[in-house]
Enzyme design. Structure first.
Site, PDB file in Angstrom:
ATOM      1  N   SER A 120      18.248  -9.890  42.185  1.00  0.00           N
ATOM      2  CA  SER A 120      16.939 -10.217  43.008  1.00  0.00           C
ATOM      3  C   SER A 120      16.901 -11.537  43.349  1.00  0.00           C
ATOM      4  O   SER A 120      16.117 -12.021  44.312  1.00  0.00           O
ATOM      5  CB  SER A 120      15.833  -9.926  41.841  1.00  0.00           C
ATOM      6  OG  SER A 120      15.936  -8.728  41.008  1.00  0.00           O
ATOM      7  N   HIS A 141      19.954  -5.513  48.107  1.00  0.00           N
ATOM      8  CA  HIS A 141      18.900  -5.652  47.199  1.00  0.00           C
ATOM      9  C   HIS A 141      17.801  -4.683  47.502  1.00  0.00           C
ATOM     10  O   HIS A 141      17.207  -4.751  48.570  1.00  0.00           O
ATOM     11  CB  HIS A 141      18.208  -7.135  47.403  1.00  0.00           C
ATOM     12  CG  HIS A 141      17.003  -7.419  46.446  1.00  0.00           C
ATOM     13  ND1 HIS A 141      15.965  -8.123  46.882  1.00  0.00           N
ATOM     14  CD2 HIS A 141      16.915  -7.000  45.066  1.00  0.00           C
ATOM     15  CE1 HIS A 141      14.931  -8.198  46.037  1.00  0.00           C
ATOM     16  NE2 HIS A 141      15.632  -7.573  44.719  1.00  0.00           N
ATOM     17  N   ASN A 191      11.346 -11.583  47.687  1.00  0.00           N
ATOM     18  CA  ASN A 191      11.127 -12.070  46.415  1.00  0.00           C
ATOM     19  C   ASN A 191      10.976 -13.835  46.692  1.00  0.00           C
ATOM     20  O   ASN A 191       9.951 -14.423  45.899  1.00  0.00           O
ATOM     21  CB  ASN A 191      12.364 -12.251  45.710  1.00  0.00           C
ATOM     22  CG  ASN A 191      12.182 -10.932  44.885  1.00  0.00           C
ATOM     23  OD1 ASN A 191      11.253 -10.179  44.824  1.00  0.00           O
ATOM     24  ND2 ASN A 191      13.296 -10.556  44.122  1.00  0.00           N
TER      25      ASN A 191
HETATM   26  N1  CAA Z   1      12.150   7.111  40.835  1.00  0.00           N
HETATM   27  C1  CAA Z   1      12.135   8.605  41.769  1.00  0.00           C
HETATM   28  N2  CAA Z   1      11.068   9.013  42.038  1.00  0.00           N
HETATM   29  C2  CAA Z   1       9.844   8.500  41.435  1.00  0.00           C
HETATM   30  C3  CAA Z   1      10.001   7.523  40.742  1.00  0.00           C
HETATM   31  C4  CAA Z   1      10.983   6.862  40.446  1.00  0.00           C
HETATM   32  N3  CAA Z   1      11.143   5.518  39.951  1.00  0.00           N
HETATM   33  N4  CAA Z   1       8.559   7.028  40.520  1.00  0.00           N
HETATM   34  C5  CAA Z   1       7.879   8.032  41.007  1.00  0.00           C
HETATM   35  N5  CAA Z   1       8.530   8.869  41.841  1.00  0.00           N
HETATM   36  C6  CAA Z   1       8.317  10.159  42.284  1.00  0.00           C
HETATM   37  C7  CAA Z   1       7.458  10.976  41.387  1.00  0.00           C
HETATM   38  O1  CAA Z   1       8.158  12.329  41.525  1.00  0.00           O
HETATM   39  C8  CAA Z   1       6.119  10.984  42.056  1.00  0.00           C
HETATM   40  O2  CAA Z   1       5.580  12.308  42.361  1.00  0.00           O
HETATM   41  P1  CAA Z   1       4.839  13.016  41.105  1.00  0.00           P
HETATM   42  O3  CAA Z   1       3.995  12.068  40.605  1.00  0.00           O
HETATM   43  O4  CAA Z   1       4.324  14.284  41.838  1.00  0.00           O
HETATM   44  O5  CAA Z   1       5.924  13.508  40.134  1.00  0.00           O
HETATM   45  C9  CAA Z   1       6.501  10.503  43.632  1.00  0.00           C
HETATM   46  O6  CAA Z   1       7.665   9.773  43.562  1.00  0.00           O
HETATM   47  C10 CAA Z   1       5.143   9.848  44.194  1.00  0.00           C
HETATM   48  O7  CAA Z   1       4.814   8.918  43.258  1.00  0.00           O
HETATM   49  P2  CAA Z   1       3.391   8.336  43.292  1.00  0.00           P
HETATM   50  O8  CAA Z   1       2.365   9.348  43.263  1.00  0.00           O
HETATM   51  O9  CAA Z   1       3.295   7.332  42.338  1.00  0.00           O
HETATM   52  O10 CAA Z   1       3.521   7.598  44.688  1.00  0.00           O
HETATM   53  P3  CAA Z   1       2.750   6.440  45.170  1.00  0.00           P
HETATM   54  O11 CAA Z   1       2.470   7.148  46.528  1.00  0.00           O
HETATM   55  O12 CAA Z   1       1.656   6.033  44.284  1.00  0.00           O
HETATM   56  O13 CAA Z   1       3.458   5.352  45.606  1.00  0.00           O
HETATM   57  C11 CAA Z   1       4.654   3.373  44.851  1.00  0.00           C
HETATM   58  C12 CAA Z   1       4.182   4.800  44.477  1.00  0.00           C
HETATM   59  C13 CAA Z   1       5.512   3.380  46.047  1.00  0.00           C
HETATM   60  C14 CAA Z   1       5.337   3.043  43.996  1.00  0.00           C
HETATM   61  C15 CAA Z   1       3.588   2.578  45.470  1.00  0.00           C
HETATM   62  O14 CAA Z   1       2.556   2.433  44.503  1.00  0.00           O
HETATM   63  C16 CAA Z   1       3.950   1.203  45.816  1.00  0.00           C
HETATM   64  O15 CAA Z   1       4.468   0.950  46.905  1.00  0.00           O
HETATM   65  N6  CAA Z   1       3.920   0.226  45.040  1.00  0.00           N
HETATM   66  C17 CAA Z   1       4.326  -1.196  45.201  1.00  0.00           C
HETATM   67  C18 CAA Z   1       5.573  -1.305  44.682  1.00  0.00           C
HETATM   68  C19 CAA Z   1       6.164  -2.618  44.969  1.00  0.00           C
HETATM   69  O16 CAA Z   1       5.827  -3.570  45.395  1.00  0.00           O
HETATM   70  N7  CAA Z   1       7.618  -2.861  44.497  1.00  0.00           N
HETATM   71  C20 CAA Z   1       8.342  -3.886  44.833  1.00  0.00           C
HETATM   72  C21 CAA Z   1       8.538  -4.556  43.467  1.00  0.00           C
HETATM   73  S1  CAA Z   1       9.319  -6.038  43.482  1.00  0.00           S
HETATM   74  C22 CAA Z   1      10.948  -5.878  43.402  1.00  0.00           C
HETATM   75  O17 CAA Z   1      11.416  -4.686  43.363  1.00  0.00           O
HETATM   76  C23 CAA Z   1      11.973  -6.889  43.694  1.00  0.00           C
HETATM   77  C24 CAA Z   1      12.445  -7.396  42.639  1.00  0.00           C
HETATM   78  O18 CAA Z   1      13.574  -8.020  42.949  1.00  0.00           O
HETATM   79  C25 CAA Z   1      12.054  -7.542  41.132  1.00  0.00           C
END
Ligand code: CAA
Length: 284
Positions: A120, A141, A191
Site C-alpha cells: 500500500s 495495488h 493512498n
Molecule cells: N470479499 C468478497 N465478497 C465480499 C466481501 C469480501 N471481502 N465483502 C462483501 N462481499 C460481498 C458479499 O457477498 C456481499 O453480499 P451479501 O451481503 O449479500 O453476502 C456483497 O459483496 C455486497 O456487500 P455489501 O452489501 O456490503 O456491498 P455495498 O454495496 O455496501 O458495498 C463496499 C460495499 C464496496 C465495500 C462499499 O461500502 C465501499 O465502496 N466502501 C468503501 C471501501 C473503500 O474505500 N475501500 C478502500 C480502502 S483503502 C485501501 O484498501 C487502500 C490500502 O492500501 C489500505
C-alpha cells in the site's frame, strides 16, 4: 506478451484471499501460499463462502462456482510457485519480510515470470532491489475489499520493463478491474490522498468531540462517502492503516501523514478493527 495462465498469491489474508478469489473467478489456475495449512484453509473457506453468496444471488452458476473453488490450490511451500507466470505478494506490510520473500521468489520462479507486490505504501523499487531481476517487478495495488473495489493501481518502479508492466495491466483487466498506470511514489495515487484524509477524520473525533457513529454519518451524508471513515479504517485494519501512515510520514514528512495517537493506542491494545472483532466498533 506472454499469456498469464497460472498465478501464485503469497499471503491469503483479507487482501490475498480477495485477489485469489478474483483470479479463480477469471479462470486462472491459482496457487495460494500461506504459512500454515490452517490459514490457507480459512482463506479458501472465505472464498468459497463469497462465491456461494454469488450463486444464491443469481450472479454465478453453481458449477462455475465449484470449478472456481477447485482452481485454487493451497500450499505452504514457496517452491510450489515455480511454474507461475505471475506471483502476487500480499503478505504483512513490513519491508524486511517483503525483501526476504522477493529474494526467495527470485530463484524459485522462471526468469521471465512477473513478480508483483500489493504493497500500500512501501517502495516497489526498494522491494524490486531484493531480486536480481528488478525489471520484472511491478506494483499491483488492489483496494479492500479486493473483489468489490474496481480499481487496481499498476505501479511502475524505477527499473520496471515495459512487458511486465503491460502484463500487469492486462491481468488487472482480465480480473475485471479498472487498472490505472502510475509511478512508484509514496502512497501511489489513492493512498497519497486517502491516508492523510482518514487521519484528519480521526483527529476530528477528538477535536470536535464527535462519536464515531456521528463522524461516519457526517462523511456519508455530507460528503457522499459509501462508508464512514471509522467503518473504513476498521475494514482496512488499524495495523495496516498505521503502518501505511508511518511509511508515508517517513517519506513525505507532512504532519497529516503521521498516524493519530488514538490509532496508535488502538494498535497497541490489539484493537485492529474487523479482523480482531473490535476497532471503533464491535463485530460479533
Ligand atoms: N470479499 C468478497 N465478497 C465480499 C466481501 C469480501 N471481502 N465483502 C462483501 N462481499 C460481498 C458479499 O457477498 C456481499 O453480499 P451479501 O451481503 O449479500 O453476502 C456483497 O459483496 C455486497 O456487500 P455489501 O452489501 O456490503 O456491498 P455495498 O454495496 O455496501 O458495498 C463496499 C460495499 C464496496 C465495500 C462499499 O461500502 C465501499 O465502496 N466502501 C468503501 C471501501 C473503500 O474505500 N475501500 C478502500 C480502502 S483503502 C485501501 O484498501 C487502500 C490500502 O492500501 C489500505
Amino acid at each position: 506478451m506472454t499469456e498469464v495462465r497460472t498465478v501464485g498469491v503469497v499471503g491469503l489474508g483479507a487482501m490475498g484471499a480477495g485477489i485469489a478469489q478474483l483470479c479463480v473467478e477469471a479462470g486462472l489456475e491459482t496457487i495460494g501460499r500461506e504459512v500454515t495449512a490452517e490459514l490457507g484453509e480459512t482463506a479458501k473457506g472465505r472464498i468459497a463462502h463469497f462465491l456461494a453468496r454469488k450463486v444464491e444471488k443469481g450472479q454465478l452458476d453453481g458449477q462455475e462456482r465449484n470449478a472456481a473453488v477447485e482452481r485454487l490450490r493451497l500450499t505452504t511451500e514457496l517452491s510450489d510457485l515455480a511454474g507461475c507466470d505471475v506471483v502476487i505478494e500480499a503478505i504483512v506490510e513490513e519491508l524486511g519480510a517483503k525483501l526476504e520473500l522477493f529474494g526467495e521468489l527470485d530463484w524459485i520462479v522462471a526468469p521471465d515470470a512477473m513478480l508483483a507486490t500489493n504493497t500500500s505504501a512501501l517502495s516497489v523499487t526498494e522491494i524490486a532491489a531484493a531480486t536480481t531481476r528488478p525489471e520484472r517487478v511491478v506494483g499491483m495495488h488492489f483496494f479492500n475489499p479486493a473483489p468489490l473495489m474496481p480499481l487496481v493501481e499498476i505501479v511502475r518502479a524505477e527499473l520496471t520493463a515495459d512487458e511486465p508492466f503491460e502484463r500487469a495491466y492486462a491481468l488487472g483487466e482480465r480480473l475485471g478491474k479498472t487498472p490505472i498506470r502510475c509511478h512508484d511514489t509514496p502512497g501511489f495515487v489513492v493512498n497519497r490522498v486517502l491516508i492523510p484524509l482518514l487521519n484528519d477524520c480521526i483527529r476530528v473525533l477528538d477535536e470536535a468531540r464527535v462519536s464515531p457513529e456521528d463522524l461516519d454519518a457526517a462523511l456519508k451524508h455530507g460528503a457522499g462517502w459509501p462508508m464512514g471513515p471509522c467503518t473504513l479504517v476498521d475494514l482496512v485494519g488499524i495495523d495496516v492503516h498505521v503502518h501505511a501512515s508511518e511509511a508515508l510520514y517517513e517519506k513525505l514528512r507532512e504532519p497529516r501523514m503521521a498516524p493519530p495517537p488514538r490509532l496508535v493506542r488502538m494498535l497497541q491494545a490489539g484493537k485492529l478493527g474487523r479482523k480482531t472483532g473490535e476497532g471503533f466498533y464491535r463485530y460479533d
